[in-house]
Design a protein around this motif. Structure first.
Motif, short mmCIF file in Angstrom:
data_model
loop_
_atom_site.label_atom_id
_atom_site.label_comp_id
_atom_site.label_asym_id
_atom_site.label_seq_id
_atom_site.Cartn_x
_atom_site.Cartn_y
_atom_site.Cartn_z
N ASP B 81 0.82 -1.26 -0.01
CA ASP B 81 0.12 -0.07 -0.11
C ASP B 81 0.84 1.29 0.04
OD1 ASP B 81 -2.11 -1.58 0.22
OD2 ASP B 81 -2.61 -1.34 2.54
N SER B 82 1.96 1.25 0.95
CA SER B 82 2.79 2.27 0.99
C SER B 82 3.58 2.64 -0.22
CB SER B 82 3.86 2.12 2.20
OG SER B 82 4.80 3.19 2.37
N ARG B 84 2.48 1.77 -3.24
CA ARG B 84 1.73 2.39 -4.39
C ARG B 84 1.62 4.03 -4.05
NH1 ARG B 84 -1.41 -2.20 -3.63
NH2 ARG B 84 -3.02 -1.28 -2.15
N ASN B 85 1.58 4.38 -3.07
CA ASN B 85 1.58 5.79 -2.53
C ASN B 85 2.73 6.55 -2.84
OD1 ASN B 85 1.58 7.88 -0.15
ND2 ASN B 85 -0.33 7.72 -1.11
N LEU B 101 -14.81 14.98 -4.91
CA LEU B 101 -13.87 15.91 -4.69
C LEU B 101 -13.80 17.07 -5.77
CD1 LEU B 101 -11.42 13.62 -3.08
CD2 LEU B 101 -13.23 14.75 -1.96
N GLU B 105 -8.54 18.92 -4.94
CA GLU B 105 -8.38 17.77 -3.81
C GLU B 105 -8.13 16.46 -4.43
OE1 GLU B 105 -11.97 19.76 -0.92
OE2 GLU B 105 -12.49 18.46 -2.66
N MET B 109 -5.06 13.73 -3.08
CA MET B 109 -5.58 12.69 -2.56
C MET B 109 -4.29 11.67 -2.16
SD MET B 109 -7.75 10.82 -1.26
CE MET B 109 -9.29 11.20 -1.87
N PRO B 110 -3.18 11.42 -3.08
CA PRO B 110 -2.16 10.74 -2.41
C PRO B 110 -1.61 11.35 -1.34
CG PRO B 110 -2.06 11.19 -5.04
CD PRO B 110 -2.95 12.02 -4.45
N LEU B 112 -3.04 13.13 1.00
CA LEU B 112 -4.30 13.08 2.13
C LEU B 112 -4.12 11.63 2.38
CD1 LEU B 112 -7.33 14.90 0.52
CD2 LEU B 112 -5.87 15.65 2.25
N ILE B 113 -3.97 10.53 1.55
CA ILE B 113 -3.92 9.20 1.90
C ILE B 113 -2.50 8.87 2.86
CG2 ILE B 113 -3.27 6.72 0.97
CD1 ILE B 113 -5.11 7.49 -1.11
N HIS B 115 -0.78 11.21 4.78
CA HIS B 115 -0.88 11.99 6.00
C HIS B 115 -2.14 11.59 7.09
CE1 HIS B 115 2.58 14.52 5.30
NE2 HIS B 115 2.11 14.23 3.93
N GLY B 116 -1.94 11.44 8.11
CA GLY B 116 -3.00 11.26 9.17
C GLY B 116 -3.71 12.70 9.46
N ALA B 117 -4.60 12.88 9.94
CA ALA B 117 -5.43 14.27 10.26
C ALA B 117 -4.21 15.20 10.92
CB ALA B 117 -6.57 13.97 11.27
N TYR B 120 -1.44 15.89 8.63
CA TYR B 120 -1.98 16.96 7.46
C TYR B 120 -2.13 18.24 7.82
CZ TYR B 120 -5.34 19.11 4.21
OH TYR B 120 -6.07 19.99 3.34
N ARG B 163 -2.40 14.20 -10.38
CA ARG B 163 -2.62 13.29 -9.19
C ARG B 163 -1.72 12.43 -9.13
NH1 ARG B 163 -8.17 9.93 -9.07
NH2 ARG B 163 -7.03 8.94 -10.62
#
Lengths: 472, 236
Positions: B81-82, B84-85, B101, B105, B109-110, B112-113, B115-117, B120, B163
């Protein structure tokens, strides 16, 4: 971060999901309103039940009671210490009430309670429940006022001849009239339950008084002879007992303790009468269960008599238990509304997952994890639940706040009273918002919303990215 | 020169009921850092499957995927997963922008995926600024707050390219990036990809069935019958 953003956007753009928000909202609001009203009724009822009974009641095992009540009271005072503020001996017995109404008569089964009115008033809210026909409070006393004596024909005649010159004829007439007056208006007063002396026609009509202040009532009850025989006595109505609890208002008849003891043949040769209850008022804040546990052993040593110390809640256990069960069942049924909303969320989410299959594939391609995708839908469910329960809570609280105004409007719209105060004896619909109930309802709604999202969220999370991307 | 990304002996079959349908029958392919490789082949030849396996969206039945000589296809799911990001950027034929979005936005997206809240929140200005710059770079600086439905096909694909670059990948995997565009828009997107390839030294795997587009890559390979059949020099 993407989870929060998408949850928020889904909430704003998927209007179909608002259907489940509305279901949750209605469920939460209904539960809050019903629980608040039930808690209000329950609270009032407890207040009244507590008012009718003293904090603690010492009861003898024998129906005929015990004549050493002063010793019992001394033991209670000794064991209870400063926690015991006041005590009142009471004799309670079942009986039959009869009084004349026009050319007929009214007969009712009753609970006859012999008390010393002033003492009884010190051990509870007894005095708070005593009214006359106009709804004005009367003193806790069994004394028949002169004005009541004068309303009888013999009493009125006595009044008439008061100013006439004194002579032998007048004295003889006065004696004769006094006997007649006593037959018409007995010297001993009684306080009867409001529902025993009135007729409730319903349909918003005011209650009709069948017995009035000054009405003579006859009471029959078992005496304490060797064989069960009926005793009989007459009293004059001097007040009405209106607690708001129909169970009491339709059965209780309060009479002077000593008079009842005498008629029930419970007066000993030394002039001491028996009682079968002692009502005890305790210091506010005292733990009643603990005090009852302290008093019980002190009275156990009074063998061969058997005593039981009850708290007022224990005495009313079946009624309070029934109300609690009623409330629980109602809550379970009402919670079904939220459960139905949960199924709505499940169905709508399943649909949204299908609709969003390709987007889920894209997010996975961009690096979103399985747990992240699951989190989007669980978060979305939580958000729907939070919005639904939040709005529902505000709506429910507003409804509770203005429930009497709403009742008035509804009564006007449907043309009859929704809340008949003559049935419940409350001027207004009683409500009580309990914070712990409020929290439990909101948490329950959130839990259901999240629970309903688990399966669709899991389905979304397990989607294979390639299959999701190729989804048509 | 060592390859940046390589596929060694990749095999992949699908099952249609009880019948096995082999798609890749031992594919060997590599691309050097900064190289743009076009994979051509007929429909159903396994081009997209190859791209998905290279990008860790799918797992091969046999064979390995190497990046900088390190095997990556057998890593745990969390690592894949990581990667791919961080490592890969994907461009799809149908853009696949998220409709809820805005264009900006979508580009974010990459990040946002990633980073945590909290992280971010700390870096939100930088993330937003970089996404806006990418939008500027693909010529859509004026379309930041537009929804995907308000963009043309070419604009949507440019947004998708922005993106794909937002995660600062070193490998870009494009599946028929011009397949859904008219000739002019397609050429524009291709020119953009070529420029980015040169500017950022991005390794690109470009899947297409259009030989004309494939010719603009550094190298062209043909996938047929589940194998790399021939190597075709570019610009023939």
């Amino acid at each position: 971060m993407y989870k929060y953003l998408l949850c928020w956007r889904y909430l704003r753009t998927r209007y179909i999901a608002l259907a489940s928000v509305i279901s949750v909202m209605l469920g939460v609001a209904t539960m809050i309103v019903v629980n608040s009203v039930m808690a209000g009724f329950s609270d009032k009822m407890r207040d009244r039940l507590h008012g009718v009974l003293a904090d603690l009641v010492v009861e003898s095992a024998s129906f005929d009671g015990f004549d050493n009540f002063e010793e019992v009271m001394a033991r209670v005072q000794e064991a209870g210490g400063d926690d015991v503020l006041a005590m009142a001996p009471t004799m309670e017995t079942p009986g039959i009430l009869k009084y004349r109404v026009g050319s007929g008569s009214m007969t009712r089964p009753v609970q006859i309670i012999g008390v010393r009115a002033a003492e009884r008033a010190r051990t509870g809210d007894f005095a708070e429940f005593l009214f006359d026909e106009k709804g004005e409070k009367v003193e806790p006393s069994f004394q028949v006022p002169e004005r009541l004596k004068e309303i009888s024909p013999a009493g009125a005649r006595l009044k008439e001849i008061e100013g006439e010159p004194e002579d032998a004829f007048k004295r003889a007439l006065q004696e004769q009239l006094e006997i007649q007056r006593r037959q018409q208006v007995p010297d001993q007063g009684a306080i009867i339950g409001y529902a025993l002396g009135t007729w409730h026609p319903g349909k918003g009509q005011p209650d009709v008084y069948l017995a009035h202040l000054g009405t003579k009532i006859s009471l029959a009850f078992p005496t304490s002879g060797k064989k069960p025989e009926a005793g009989f006595d007459e009293f004059t109505v001097v007040g009405f007992f209106k607690s708001g609890m129909s169970e009491y208002d339709s059965t209780h008849v309060y009479v002077p303790l000593e008079k009842l003891q005498k008629t029930r043949l419970l007066l000993g040769p030394d002039g001491k009468g028996a009682v079968n209850q002692i009502q005890i008022k305790v210091r506010p804040g005292t733990n009643l269960d603990r005090l009852a546990d302290r008093l019980q052993p002190a009275l156990d040593r009074l063998h061969p008599m058997f005593f039981k110390v009850w708290t007022w809640e224990q005495k009313q256990g079946p009624l309070l238990g029934a109300v609690a069960i009623e409330q629980s069942i109602l809550n379970i049924l009402l919670f079904m509304i939220i459960a139905v909303a949960g199924f709505g969320i499940l169905a709508i989410f399943s649909m949204i997952v299908v609709e969003k299959t390709r987007d889920i594939g894209v997010m996975k391609a961009l690096g979103a994890s399985t747990s992240g995708i699951r989190g989007i839908f669980l978060g979305y469910g939580l958000l729907l639940g939070a919005v639904g329960s939040g709005v529902g809570m505000i709506g429910g609280l507003l409804f509770v706040r203005y429930i009497n105004e709403i009742e008035k409007i509804l009564s006007v719209v449907i043309g009859r009273k929704v809340f008949d105060d003559s049935i419940y004896y409350f001027d207004m619909i009683p409500t009580l918002v309990e914070p712990h109930t409020l929290i439990a309802i909101v948490i329950g709604a959130l839990f259901i919303a999240v629970l309903a999202s688990v399966w669709p969220a899991q389905r979304a999370a397990r989607l294979h990215p390639v299959k999701a991307l190729r989804f048509e | 020169m060592a390859s940046h990304i390589a596929a060694v002996g990749l095999r992949k079959s699908y099952w249609k009921g009880p019948n096995e349908v082999p798609v890749l029958r031992g594919v060997d392919l590599e691309a050097e850092r900064g190289e743009m490789v076009a994979v051509v082949g007929a429909s159903g030849s396994g081009k997209s499957t190859l791209l998905h396996i290279l990008g860790l969206l799918d797992a091969p039945d046999a064979g390995t995927v190497l990046v900088d000589s390190q095997r990556i296809d057998n890593r745990p799911e969390r690592h894949r997963d990581s990667m791919r990001n961080h490592l890969f950027g994907f461009i799809f034929q149908f853009y696949h922008l998220l409709p809820e979005l805005t264009a900006l936005e979508n580009v974010m997206m990459p990040s946002l995926i990633r980073h945590g809240a909290w992280s971010y929140w700390k870096e939100r200005r930088r993330i937003r600024h970089e996404a806006a710059e990418l939008m500027q770079r693909v010529g859509l600086g004026h379309r930041l707050d537009h929804c995907p439905t308000e963009l043309s096909g070419g604009e949507m694909q440019r947004t998708a390219i922005a993106r794909a670059l937002a995660g600062r990948p070193s490998i870009l995997l494009a599946d028929e990036p011009t397949g859904n565009l008219d000739a002019a828009s397609g050429q524009g997107v291709l020119d953009l990809l070529r420029d980015l390839n040169r500017e950022r030294e991005l390794t690109m795997m470009l899947v297409t069935h259009d030989p004309h587009i494939a010719q603009q890559a550094d190298r062209v390979v043909r996938l047929a019958e589940g194998r790399i059949e021939e190597w075709v020099p570019a610009l023939l």
